[in-house]
Design an enzyme around this catalytic site. Structure first.
Site, PDB file in Angstrom:
ATOM      1  N   LEU A  37       0.813  -1.219   0.000  1.00 18.20           N
ATOM      2  CA  LEU A  37       0.000   0.000   0.000  1.00 18.20           C
ATOM      3  C   LEU A  37       0.845   1.267   0.000  1.00 18.20           C
ATOM      4  CD1 LEU A  37      -2.883  -1.086   2.456  1.00 18.20           C
ATOM      5  CD2 LEU A  37      -2.839  -1.239  -0.031  1.00 18.20           C
ATOM      6  N   SER A 128       8.099  -3.057 -19.524  1.00 16.84           N
ATOM      7  CA  SER A 128       7.621  -1.795 -20.095  1.00 16.84           C
ATOM      8  C   SER A 128       8.253  -1.545 -21.452  1.00 16.84           C
ATOM      9  CB  SER A 128       8.009  -0.668 -19.139  1.00 16.84           C
ATOM     10  OG  SER A 128       7.877   0.581 -19.770  1.00 16.84           O
ATOM     11  N   TYR A 153      14.497   3.992 -13.359  1.00 16.26           N
ATOM     12  CA  TYR A 153      13.276   3.192 -13.486  1.00 16.26           C
ATOM     13  C   TYR A 153      13.388   2.225 -14.673  1.00 16.26           C
ATOM     14  CZ  TYR A 153       8.672   2.126 -15.381  1.00 16.26           C
ATOM     15  OH  TYR A 153       7.603   1.476 -15.941  1.00 16.26           O
ATOM     16  N   LYS A 157      13.661  -2.094 -15.066  1.00 17.59           N
ATOM     17  CA  LYS A 157      12.863  -2.975 -15.926  1.00 17.59           C
ATOM     18  C   LYS A 157      13.791  -3.863 -16.765  1.00 17.59           C
ATOM     19  CE  LYS A 157       8.770  -1.745 -14.626  1.00 17.59           C
ATOM     20  NZ  LYS A 157       8.038  -2.646 -13.737  1.00 17.59           N
TER      21      LYS A 157
END
Ligand code: UFG
Length: 342
Positions: A37, A128, A153, A157
Site C-alpha cells: 500500500l 515496459s 526506473y 525494468k
C-alpha cells in the site's frame, strides 16, 4: 485451492494489478493479492471484491521483506506469480535512484528466490516499452534491440528482465514471461477501480481527467515540434482491461505447459500510434467537454514515438486489444468523476 488455478498477484492493489486480479477471477482463477500500500489503497481490493463477488484474500506485505514473503508462500499454494509491485515514476527515479534500485530489484529477486525455494514454476513480470528507448525501427517487435535505459526506473525494468531470463535458464522448472506494456490508460467499466495517482500526475491521461475535473487549471502539451504528423509525440495507448486480459492469456499459456521457451517476451499494445493532440481531441469528443491546454517545451527524456508490433501477442497468446480509444477515454473520465464525486 488448486495450485495451477491460483495466482499470487504482488502489487494487486495497484492500477494494473487490480484490473488483472478481476480478469483472472473472471477467467476462473483464484487470486491472492499482496501489496504494501505504498502507492495504492485498500479500496482497490474492495473494488476487486465488489466487481467479482469473491472474497479475495489480501495481505499487506512488502515484497522487499523476504520473511514476510516466505510466510505468504507457506500459507498459499499457487503455481504462478504476477509481479507488479514496483515504483514507476520515471522522474522520481532520476532524483532518487537508490530508492528505485533497492525497491524494484530486491522485491523482484525475493519473488524469484521464493519461487525457486518453494518449487513454484511460473513468473510473469510487468515490463515496459521503456526498454526500447528511442527505437531504430517502428513499430517495435520483441526482437527490436533494447536501448540503454535513460532512467533508473527503465534500468530496473531491463535488469529485472535479465534476472528473469538468467534464472529461467539456470533453474530447472522455472518459467518466465515478461509483458512489455505500452501506455496503459482507462479504467474498469464499473468505475469501481482505476488509476489513483498521488499528487500531481506525471502521465498524460490522469492529468487530462484531473484537468477536466477542474483540479488542474490547464494541461501542458510537452512539445509540438517533434518529427510526427502533428508535431506531438506518438504513443501506443492500451486499455487497462485489455492489458489485464493479456495477463490472463499469458497465465493460461504458462499453466497449460504451452511455453516453447523457458523465457518469453510479449509486447502488449494496440499497434496504433496516437499523438497527444489526437488523444486530447478524442477525449473532448467522447466526453463532450472542452479541455484547456497549452503547448509548452518538450519534457526531457521523452522519446518521439513508440508503438508496438503486436503480431506475437496476437498469434501466440491469441490476445488482441479490443476497446477503442474513445471507449477507454470515456472510462477514464467516468472513473475520475466517481473518485471526485462529480
Ligand atoms: N504528456 C504531455 N503532458 C502531460 C503528460 C504527458 O504532453 O502532462 C505527453 C508526453 O510528452 C508523452 C505522452 O504525453 O508524449 C505520454 O506521456 P506519459 O507520461 O503518459 O507516458 P510516457 O510515454 O512518458 O511513459 C509511459 C509510462 C512509463 C513507461 C513509458 C514507456 O508512464 O512508465 O511509458 O514508454 F516507462
Amino acid at each position: 485451492m488448486e495450485s495451477k488455478k491460483t495466482v499470487l498477484v504482488s502489487g494487486g492493489a495497484g492500477y494494473i494489478g487490480s484490473h488483472t486480479a478481476v480478469e483472472l477471477i473472471n477467467a476462473g482463477y483464484e487470486v491472492v493479492i499482496i501489496d504494501n500500500l505504498s502507492n495504492s489503497e485498500e479500496s482497490a481490493v474492495e473494488g476487486v471484491r465488489k466487481i467479482t463477488g469473491k472474497d479475495v484474500p489480501f495481505e499487506i506485505v512488502d515484497t522487499c521483506d523476504k520473511e514476510a514473503l516466505r510466510k505468504v508462500f507457506e500459507k498459499y499454494g499457487f503455481d504462478t506469480v504476477i509481479h507488479f509491485a514496483a515504483y514507476k515514476a520515471v522522474g522520481e527515479s532520476m532524483a532518487e535512484p537508490l530508492k528505485y534500485y533497492s525497491n524494484n530489484l530486491v522485491s523482484f529477486m525475493n519473488i524469484v528466490e521464493m519461487m525457486k525455494e518453494f518449487n513454484r514454476p511460473n513468473i510473469l513480470f510487468s515490463s515496459s516499452a521503456t526498454v526500447y528507448g528511442e527505437a531504430d525501427e517502428l513499430p517495435v517487435t520483441e526482437d527490436t534491440p533494447r536501448k540503454p535505459a535513460t532512467s533508473p526506473y527503465g534500468n530496473t525494468k531491463q535488469m529485472s528482465e535479465d534476472i528473469l531470463h538468467d534464472c529461467c535458464r539456470a533453474y530447472e522448472g522455472m518459467y518466465g514471461i515478461a509483458l512489455r506494456y505500452f501506455n496503459p490508460i482507462g479504467a474498469h467499466p464499473s468505475a469501481l477501480i482505476g488509476e489513483l495517482p498521488r499528487g500531481v500526475p506525471n502521465n498524460l491521461v490522469p492529468f487530462v481527467t484531473q484537468t477536466a475535473a477542474g483540479i488542474r487549471e490547464c494541461l501542458s502539451v510537452f512539445g509540438n515540434d517533434y518529427d510526427t504528423p502533428d508535431g506531438t509525440c506518438l504513443r501506443d495507448y492500451i486499455d487497462v482491461v485489455d492489458l489485464a486480459k493479456a495477463h490472463v492469456a499469458a497465465v493460461n499459456r504458462m499453466v497449460s505447459d504451452k511455453m516453447e521457451a523457458k523465457y518469453e517476451i510479449f509486447n502488449v499494445g494496440t499497434g496504433n500510434p496516437v499523438s497527444v493532440l489526437e488523444l486530447l481531441t478524442t477525449f473532448e469528443k467522447v466526453n463532450n467537454l472542452k479541455l484547456p491546454y497549452k503547448i509548452v517545451d518538450r519534457r526531457p527524456g521523452d522519446v518521439t514515438a513508440v508503438w508496438a508490433d503486436t503480431a506475437k501477442a496476437n498469434d501466440v497468446l491469441g490476445w488482441k486489444a479490443e476497446r477503442t480509444l474513445g471507449e477507454t477515454l470515456k472510462s477514464a473520465w467516468e472513473w475520475e468523476k466517481r473518485v471526485r464525486g462529480l
